[in-house]
Design an enzyme around this catalytic site. Structure first.
Site, short mmCIF file in Angstrom:
data_model
loop_
_atom_site.label_atom_id
_atom_site.label_comp_id
_atom_site.label_asym_id
_atom_site.label_seq_id
_atom_site.Cartn_x
_atom_site.Cartn_y
_atom_site.Cartn_z
N HIS A 70 57.05 26.24 42.76
CA HIS A 70 57.07 27.31 41.76
C HIS A 70 58.25 28.26 41.96
O HIS A 70 58.81 28.76 40.98
CB HIS A 70 55.74 28.05 41.77
N HIS A 98 51.59 16.96 33.52
CA HIS A 98 50.34 16.94 34.29
C HIS A 98 49.96 18.39 34.59
O HIS A 98 50.08 18.86 35.71
CB HIS A 98 50.50 16.17 35.60
N SER A 113 51.53 25.77 37.28
CA SER A 113 52.80 25.75 36.55
C SER A 113 52.67 26.22 35.11
O SER A 113 53.57 26.91 34.61
CB SER A 113 53.42 24.35 36.60
N GLU A 131 47.31 17.56 29.72
CA GLU A 131 46.37 17.28 30.81
C GLU A 131 45.39 16.22 30.32
O GLU A 131 44.64 16.46 29.38
CB GLU A 131 45.64 18.54 31.24
N ASP A 143 54.29 16.36 37.47
CA ASP A 143 53.61 16.80 38.71
C ASP A 143 52.26 16.09 38.82
O ASP A 143 51.21 16.71 38.70
CB ASP A 143 53.45 18.32 38.65
#
Length: 276
Positions: free
Chosen positions: A18, A41, A97, A115, A160
């Site tokens: 991050h 993701h 994120s 997602e 990710d």
């Protein structure tokens, strides 16, 4: 490797990931043109550091909590992003994120989140309801390609995954190759865990052979020697990083190494160009 994020929120990998994402987006925003930010993701968006999952591992104690007591001003932007979702001096909630990227948006920018897990997608929609983000519930790799090229001239794709599937790295490699053919100038960030150097070296070689010229790898090894069968650190592959980001990177990486090194270890964090 199972990397269900509720167990690992706020750990050392999150601090590095991050911190670098914030620096990367801000470097791109030095130009006024709009950005499209895509998180393939996205997860849940917010994580309870006092919850059962996070408390079971205690990894935030070696990550975000260390960063919060460190005085280095190079970590101020990261601390501010975490503080924005908390009340009080110590963080009890950790922004994934999606929430961090949402904080960085300018009026002209767009944020697209994906997602696939239905429960996490439902939670994510609730977490992001006060933002302008679009939330999808699709296969990450299909969505990655479907949204390229982005609606704006510039953009960032953040990949990710939890690395739960044995073919995860193969799918990333194949999708990245196809994405580069569609969107050669776009910025792509791929997070990955580090368990042993040999396995990681083989994957890195496969990615290098794709022939993408501007290929930067940032690796954070926590321990001075590999610890068998455990999490040894994490890294980011960054394709087409902007010049302003790479120029400012060395002191930020040193600040992160110093604050996150486990007791008795110096740790190592490196940035290397792997493009042909």
């Amino acid at each position: 490797m199972n990397y269900r994020h509720s167990f690992h929120a706020g750990n050392s990998a999150d601090v590095v990931k991050h911190s670098l994402l914030i620096a990367l987006v801000r470097a791109l925003q030095q130009k006024p043109g709009a950005l499209t930010l895509i998180d393939t993701h996205a997860g849940c968006g917010l994580y309870d550091l006092d919850g059962e999952d996070a408390q079971r591992t205690g990894e935030s104690m070696q990550g975000v909590l260390r960063a919060f007591v460190d005085p280095n001003p190079l970590l101020n932007d990261y601390r501010a992003a975490v503080q924005a979702v908390n009340v009080g001096a110590e963080p009890h909630v950790y922004p994934g994120s999606p929430r961090i990227l949402a904080q960085l948006l300018r009026p002209q920018d767009f944020l697209i989140l994906n997602e696939k897990h239905p429960d996490d997608a439902y939670t994510l929609r609730g977490v992001m309801r006060d933002t302008s983000a679009a939330v999808h519930e699709r296969d990450a790799y299909e969505l990655w390609l479907a949204l390229l090229p982005t609606r704006t001239a510039r953009g960032v794709v953040v990949v990710d995954p939890p690395y739960e599937q044995p073919d995860e790295r193969a799918r990333i490699t194949a999708t990245l190759a196809a994405a580069y053919r569609k969107w050669a100038h776009g910025v792509t960030v791929i997070w990955y865990p580090l368990k042993d150097r040999a396995t990681h070296w083989r994957w890195k070689e496969q990615l290098r052979k794709l022939g993408i010229p501007k290929f930067l790898t940032v690796e954070h090894w926590l321990y001075d020697d590999d610890q068998p069968d455990i999490y040894n650190g994490a890294g980011l592959y960054i394709f087409n990083p902007p010049y302003a980001f790479t120029q400012a990177l060395p002191p930020l990486l040193e600040a992160l190494r110093a604050v996150l090194a486990p007791e008795g270890h110096k740790g190592e964090i490196t940035a290397d160009w792997l493009g042909n």
